[in-house]
Design an enzyme around this catalytic site. Structure first.
Site, PDB file in Angstrom:
ATOM      1  N   LEU A 132       0.865  -1.168   0.000  1.00 45.57           N
ATOM      2  CA  LEU A 132       0.000   0.000   0.000  1.00 45.57           C
ATOM      3  C   LEU A 132       0.909   1.227   0.000  1.00 45.57           C
ATOM      4  CD1 LEU A 132      -2.717  -0.901   2.696  1.00 45.57           C
ATOM      5  CD2 LEU A 132      -2.942  -1.047   0.204  1.00 45.57           C
ATOM      6  N   ASP A 133       0.475   2.279  -0.674  1.00 45.35           N
ATOM      7  CA  ASP A 133       1.260   3.516  -0.658  1.00 45.35           C
ATOM      8  C   ASP A 133       1.404   4.018   0.777  1.00 45.35           C
ATOM      9  OD1 ASP A 133       1.405   3.432  -3.412  1.00 45.35           O
ATOM     10  OD2 ASP A 133      -0.348   4.721  -3.693  1.00 45.35           O
ATOM     11  N   LYS A 134       2.419   4.825   0.995  1.00 42.06           N
ATOM     12  CA  LYS A 134       2.723   5.342   2.333  1.00 42.06           C
ATOM     13  C   LYS A 134       1.484   5.895   3.032  1.00 42.06           C
ATOM     14  CE  LYS A 134       5.278   9.110   4.561  1.00 42.06           C
ATOM     15  NZ  LYS A 134       6.172  10.276   4.350  1.00 42.06           N
ATOM     16  N   THR A 165      -1.789   5.499   2.160  1.00 43.53           N
ATOM     17  CA  THR A 165      -3.021   4.711   2.038  1.00 43.53           C
ATOM     18  C   THR A 165      -3.146   3.829   3.274  1.00 43.53           C
ATOM     19  OG1 THR A 165      -2.925   4.677  -0.375  1.00 43.53           O
ATOM     20  CG2 THR A 165      -4.241   2.974   0.666  1.00 43.53           C
ATOM     21  N   ARG A 219      -5.213   5.508  -7.908  1.00 43.72           N
ATOM     22  CA  ARG A 219      -4.943   6.943  -8.011  1.00 43.72           C
ATOM     23  C   ARG A 219      -4.808   7.375  -9.473  1.00 43.72           C
ATOM     24  NH1 ARG A 219       0.134   7.508  -4.135  1.00 43.72           N
ATOM     25  NH2 ARG A 219      -0.138   9.730  -4.580  1.00 43.72           N
TER      26      ARG A 219
END
Length: 321
Positions: A137-139, A141, A236
């Site tokens: 997961l992105d930082k 998210t 995104r």
């Protein structure tokens, strides 16, 4: 988890006269082809007790034996980072990742990551590639991630991701009012000019995102998304591509568009929202040991809930006016 793997199997006649690595992949499906090839080259996977090469032919009746010792897969430091563990057994670990936590060490983030916290929570993960992390997961998210605690579990989970059997659903708040749900099926690759970004591009990899509307506001929409593929920044990029970028997305969203008469509270909340409003709400997979279909769901993060409340108040106030 044992550092030693000891297994053996007799090659059936129907599998004979093929490459050793191909036969090994059939007989030991719990391990990746690359892992088996490494063990063959290192002499830890033998044929009738003799070392060979991955391309060597093997035959029915011969015995394949794995006597492999797991080595440390990195030199990362274990760090005491608070983890919200949703589920854990001897095979897998499911966590609810908070915002502002990088998943894997990289340039600029050598420590303080989820991986460092996992090694403190479960030191034996040092023997598993990427400490058992199979997806990211992105930082900024939030939400659910599954981590493998054994090589076998890791291989099973990776296969489920590749075959699209693993179900992942997200919630997001996007800019603009959607008329309804839909599907974005556009390839994603590295942005041609900005190396920090991904983009829809003809030369990218297949990417499919389904979305449906949960609630509409005056200038925003609360949506639920389901991933078929797992490309970097997929949600995104896809939402920005269809002109509904995610609120707070500093990389892919343009300036926030607000309706007339918006309250100062909403204006401030949107301007100061510290991250993209994206949450991995639900995770579904086949348990790598039992093959039972299991799932987890976690509530939205507090800042996400607060933003929804302010958006609802804005609609009510507009109706009163």
């Amino acid at each position: 988890m044992s550092d030693q793997i000891n297994l053996s199997a007799v090659i059936p006649d129907g599998l004979g006269n093929r490459r050793l690595d191909q036969i090994a992949a059939e007989l030991f499906p719990d391990f990746s082809r690359a892992r088996l090839q490494t063990w063959i080259k290192d002499g830890q996977l033998t044929v009738d007790g003799k070392a060979g090469k991955p391309k060597d032919k093997a035959f029915g009746g011969q015995v394949l034996t794995i006597a492999a010792e797991l080595q440390d897969e990195g030199t990362w430091e274990a760090q005491d980072i608070n983890l919200d563990v949703v589920y854990e057994d001897e095979h897998i670990l499911v966590i609810n990742k908070p915002a502002d936590l990088v998943v894997h060490p990289a340039a600029g983030n050598y420590d303080g990551t989820l991986l460092n916290g996992l090694l403190h929570h479960c030191p034996e993960l040092i023997k598993i590639p990427r400490a058992g992390i199979v997806h990211r997961l992105d930082k900024d998210t939030t939400g659910l991630m599954v981590v493998a605690k054994t090589l076998q579990a890791q291989n099973h989970l990776v296969e489920q991701l590749q075959s699209r059997e693993m179900g992942r659903e997200y919630e997001a708040i996007v800019m603009g009012v959607m008329t309804g749900g839909g599907t974005v099926e556009q390839k994603i690759g590295r942005h041609p000019r900005d190396r920090l970004k991904m983009a829809v591009t003809n030369t990218g990899k297949e990417a499919i995102t389904h979305y449906r509307v949960l609630q509409k506001f005056r200038a925003h929409t609360h949506i639920r998304l389901k991933l078929e593929t797992g490309r970097t920044h997929q949600i995104r990029v896809h939402m920005a591509y269809i002109q509904y970028p995610i609120v707070g997305d500093q990389l892919y969203a343009s300036r926030t568009r607000l309706p007339k008469g918006v309250s100062e509270e909403l204006r401030t909340r949107l301007r100061d929202f510290p991250r993209q409003a994206l949450h991995a709400r639900q995770l579904e997979l086949y348990h790598p040991a039992t093959n039972e279909l299991v799932s987890w769901e976690v509530p939205l993060a507090a800042d996400f809930i607060e933003l929804l409340e302010v958006l609802r108040e804005d609609v009510l106030n507009a109706d009163l006016d």
